[in-house]
Write a protein that holds these residues in place. Structure first.
Motif, mmCIF file in Angstrom:
data_model
loop_
_atom_site.group_PDB
_atom_site.id
_atom_site.type_symbol
_atom_site.label_atom_id
_atom_site.label_comp_id
_atom_site.label_asym_id
_atom_site.label_seq_id
_atom_site.Cartn_x
_atom_site.Cartn_y
_atom_site.Cartn_z
ATOM 1 N N VAL A 124 -8.093 6.422 5.729
ATOM 2 C CA VAL A 124 -6.691 6.829 5.607
ATOM 3 C C VAL A 124 -6.599 8.178 4.901
ATOM 4 O O VAL A 124 -5.817 9.056 5.304
ATOM 5 C CB VAL A 124 -5.877 5.746 4.870
ATOM 6 N N GLN A 125 -7.394 8.354 3.837
ATOM 7 C CA GLN A 125 -7.420 9.647 3.142
ATOM 8 C C GLN A 125 -7.675 10.794 4.122
ATOM 9 O O GLN A 125 -6.997 11.826 4.092
ATOM 10 C CB GLN A 125 -8.533 9.655 2.087
ATOM 11 N N ILE A 139 -1.378 5.154 12.704
ATOM 12 C CA ILE A 139 -2.438 4.684 11.815
ATOM 13 C C ILE A 139 -2.524 3.167 11.863
ATOM 14 O O ILE A 139 -3.610 2.578 11.949
ATOM 15 C CB ILE A 139 -2.191 5.166 10.362
ATOM 16 N N ASN A 140 -1.363 2.514 11.841
ATOM 17 C CA ASN A 140 -1.314 1.052 11.885
ATOM 18 C C ASN A 140 -1.932 0.529 13.180
ATOM 19 O O ASN A 140 -2.709 -0.425 13.175
ATOM 20 C CB ASN A 140 0.136 0.585 11.757
ATOM 21 N N LEU A 175 3.694 3.227 2.541
ATOM 22 C CA LEU A 175 2.857 3.216 3.738
ATOM 23 C C LEU A 175 3.061 1.937 4.526
ATOM 24 O O LEU A 175 3.696 1.934 5.560
ATOM 25 C CB LEU A 175 1.385 3.407 3.356
ATOM 26 N N ASN A 227 -11.582 1.491 4.354
ATOM 27 C CA ASN A 227 -10.227 1.578 4.880
ATOM 28 C C ASN A 227 -9.476 2.757 4.268
ATOM 29 O O ASN A 227 -8.923 3.612 4.964
ATOM 30 C CB ASN A 227 -9.519 0.253 4.584
ATOM 31 N N ARG A 228 -9.475 2.834 2.946
ATOM 32 C CA ARG A 228 -8.726 3.886 2.269
ATOM 33 C C ARG A 228 -9.372 5.257 2.469
ATOM 34 O O ARG A 228 -8.672 6.273 2.535
ATOM 35 C CB ARG A 228 -8.606 3.551 0.780
ATOM 36 N N GLU A 234 0.852 -1.183 0.000
ATOM 37 C CA GLU A 234 0.000 0.000 0.000
ATOM 38 C C GLU A 234 0.889 1.234 0.000
ATOM 39 O O GLU A 234 1.812 1.351 0.815
ATOM 40 C CB GLU A 234 -0.903 -0.007 1.231
ATOM 41 N N ARG A 261 2.638 6.880 10.527
ATOM 42 C CA ARG A 261 2.222 5.564 10.028
ATOM 43 C C ARG A 261 2.058 4.547 11.149
ATOM 44 O O ARG A 261 1.184 3.673 11.082
ATOM 45 C CB ARG A 261 3.240 5.069 8.989
ATOM 46 N N LEU A 269 -5.994 1.811 13.265
ATOM 47 C CA LEU A 269 -6.899 1.307 12.235
ATOM 48 C C LEU A 269 -6.723 -0.177 11.945
ATOM 49 O O LEU A 269 -7.678 -0.848 11.551
ATOM 50 C CB LEU A 269 -6.711 2.094 10.934
#
Length: 570
Positions: free
Chosen positions: A420-421, A342-343, A535, A416-417, A313, A339, A346
């Motif tokens: 992240v956006q 986020i990991n 990512l 999911n994306r 990704e 990152r 999410l």
């Protein structure tokens, strides 16, 4: 007694006219039930699989999409693939050619260089769904179509490297290659086409993309030779498959499979719970966060598996964009992303943070590669140094007064994306970057936006095979243009003479130790130049109903459907 019953059943099948014959799957289930070796539940004859993407085309060699690979795992077989142990194995061929078994032979080229001749044998009983045998005529036709730049067939580099093909007989051929790569006996990208059906379309190469029967007549059985063939489609929504009576291998698990496309992952989960779909494709299904939440609620009803692998990704950056031409801006963008947080928040910490496109699971990975940590102050300093000054409105501008504003596009419906956006938009806003968000259906993003390079930043993933040399994404000759027919996946437009040389050397370096040194330098350049923002390497969540077994993820680009005949219904 059991053997006699089986022999009798097959004699009866041969005695029936072809159109009246029961399929092998029907016979097998009937026999197992009669012999007390299967329960009535095993007679389930349909499987509905939910997935989030619809292919931009059904042609196996035009446009690279995971959705299409997943589909054709049911309808076709590549010559070679990497299996669940990441070993190269034959599927359409009978034996891998090697120097040791004599089916690979070094040969001197006219220019004094060294190439290799590799001899393959096609599975003897491989037959297109209309009864036409799969032969070397199809191999030659595929080579002809792939070498014609006007056709739009992907991976033109493969066809340029094939100097010629010698036919030995209907099932054996020798392919002469212009170099000896360390993957010299892999032929996974040579997607064989049915000469008896596609030749007419190839008479007009410039319009082959629109004339191919894979799109004009997708339910034609002669287009497929796998366990299943396409019986009908609802474009953008559904693909219906039926067991292929000419399939040479073990009978597949059910008579019919329906691939149902639901681009919104929340709706996909709802359909799974309602029973309108039986199984969500692990490769194209729920996001990690959804799967983890789903497991908490329904652990007793499903089997769960999280497969780490080569699913990269990243955010592709169009380097023709005047803002993104600046390496300092690219480094600032990455440095401003937390990152790790986020990991953790999410994805439950199940994603491996990426430093480059080379996974920590891969043989070429270098753990010493520079990692960009989260440091908003350093990111702001990089932008200051690049001439982007913070304004009263919190957005940076250059000396000409242009705003530091970029658009980020991703696949529509992917929760999911989309999350992240939004996180990226907020984090970049903190350092003075304005981010506009856009989402497109996957078939548009991968079929038009990326190949035509009509984007500024793109959030998506590449899936690769083990120790895959990233020529198609990093070599300067792989930048898709109108002149080269859109060939290549170097959507960023990255061009580096040293990277080109490294890629060329990597492919032909047979010594693993020397190859590792080249991999290390490749990762150094990648981490320094940042043609994309790395990512993480996604873990694929597989949520399987209790009655469906035998699904084994590979963790590489080859989907589970390539082994659908090993799935079981209980």
């Amino acid at each position: 007694m059991r053997m006699k019953a089986i022999e009798t059943a097959f004699r009866l099948r041969r005695a029936c006219p072809r159109r009246m014959r029961p399929t092998l799957r029907s016979l097998w289930l009937a026999l197992l039930l009669a012999l007390g070796l299967a329960s009535p539940a095993a007679a389930r004859d349909q499987l509905v699989i939910g997935m989030t993407q619809y292919p931009s085309t059904l042609h196996p060699s035009i446009d690279a999409m995971l959705a299409k690979s997943y589909l054709h795992g049911l309808t076709r077989r590549p010559f070679t693939v990497y299996d669940t142990d990441w070993k190269l194995v034959c599927l359409l061929c009978t034996e891998l050619p090697t120097f040791e078994n004599g089916k690979a032979v070094r040969e001197t080229l006219p220019d004094g260089g060294e190439g290799v001749a590799v001899t393959y044998s096609i599975q003897p009983n491989a037959t297109w769904g209309d009864g036409t045998p799969v032969t070397t005529e199809d191999v030659l036709f595929t080579y002809e179509a792939g070498r014609n730049a006007a056709t739009g067939i992907s991976n033109a580099e493969l066809y340029r490297r094939i100097l010629k093909i010698d036919v030995i007989d209907d099932k054996r051929f020798t392919m002469h290659l212009d170099r000896i790569e360390f993957t010299y006996n892999g032929l996974g990208d040579f997607n064989i086409l049915p000469a008896h059906l596609e030749r007419e379309a190839l008479e007009d190469p410039a319009n082959y993309r629109t004339r191919t029967r894979y799109d004009s007549d997708p339910a034609n059985p002669g287009l497929y030779f796998g366990p299943y063939r396409i019986a009908g489609i609802t474009p953008g929504a559904e693909i219906r498959l039926e067991a292929n009576p000419t399939w040479w291998g073990k009978p597949p698990p059910v008579e019919r499979i329906i691939l149902k496309v639901i681009e919104n992952t929340a709706a996909l989960e709802a359909n799974l719970l309602s029973g309108s779909i039986d199984y969500v494709a692990g490769e194209l299904g729920l996001s990690i966060d959804q799967a983890l939440a789903f497991e908490k609620r329904h652990a007793a009803d499903y089997d769960f598996l999280y497969k780490a692998g080569l699913f990269y990704e990243h955010i592709a950056l169009n380097l023709d964009n005047p803002i993104l031409k600046s390496r300092a801006v690219r480094q600032a963008l990455l440095t401003a992303i937390d990152r790790d947080a986020i990991n953790a928040q999410l994805f439950g910490g199940k994603q491996a943070i990426a430093d480059t496109s080379v996974s920590p699971l891969d043989a070429g990975y270098d753990k010493a590669t520079h990692r960009y940590g989260y440091d908003p102050a350093a990111a702001a300093a990089l932008l200051d140094g690049a001439g982007w000054t913070l304004g009263d409105d919190g957005i940076r501008r250059n000396a000409a007064g242009d705003k530091l504003s970029l658009e980020l596009v991703t696949t529509a419906g992917d929760r999911n994306r989309e999350l992240v956006q939004q996180v990226l938009q907020a984090e970049w806003r903190k350092i003075g970057i304005e981010t506009r968000l856009r989402a497109e259906p996957a078939r548009i993003l991968f079929g038009e936006t990326l190949p035509q390079r009509k984007f500024e930043m793109g959030l998506f993933a590449f899936l690769s095979s083990p120790e895959n040399v990233p020529r198609t994404t990093l070599h300067s000759t792989m930048i898709p243009t109108a002149a080269n027919g859109g060939d290549g996946q170097n959507y960023t437009g990255f061009s580096s003479a040293e990277m080109d040389e490294l890629l060329d050397r990597l492919e032909v370096e047979l010594d693993p130790a020397r190859r590792l040194q080249l991999w290390r330098r490749l990762q150094e350049i990648y981490a320094s130049e940042l043609p994309v923002l790395p990512l993480w390497f996604r873990a694929q969540p597989f949520i399987m109903p209790k009655w469906l077994t035998g699904i084994v993820p590979t963790g590489n680009q080859f989907p589970t459907t390539l082994w659908v005949e090993d799935w079981n219904v209980r």
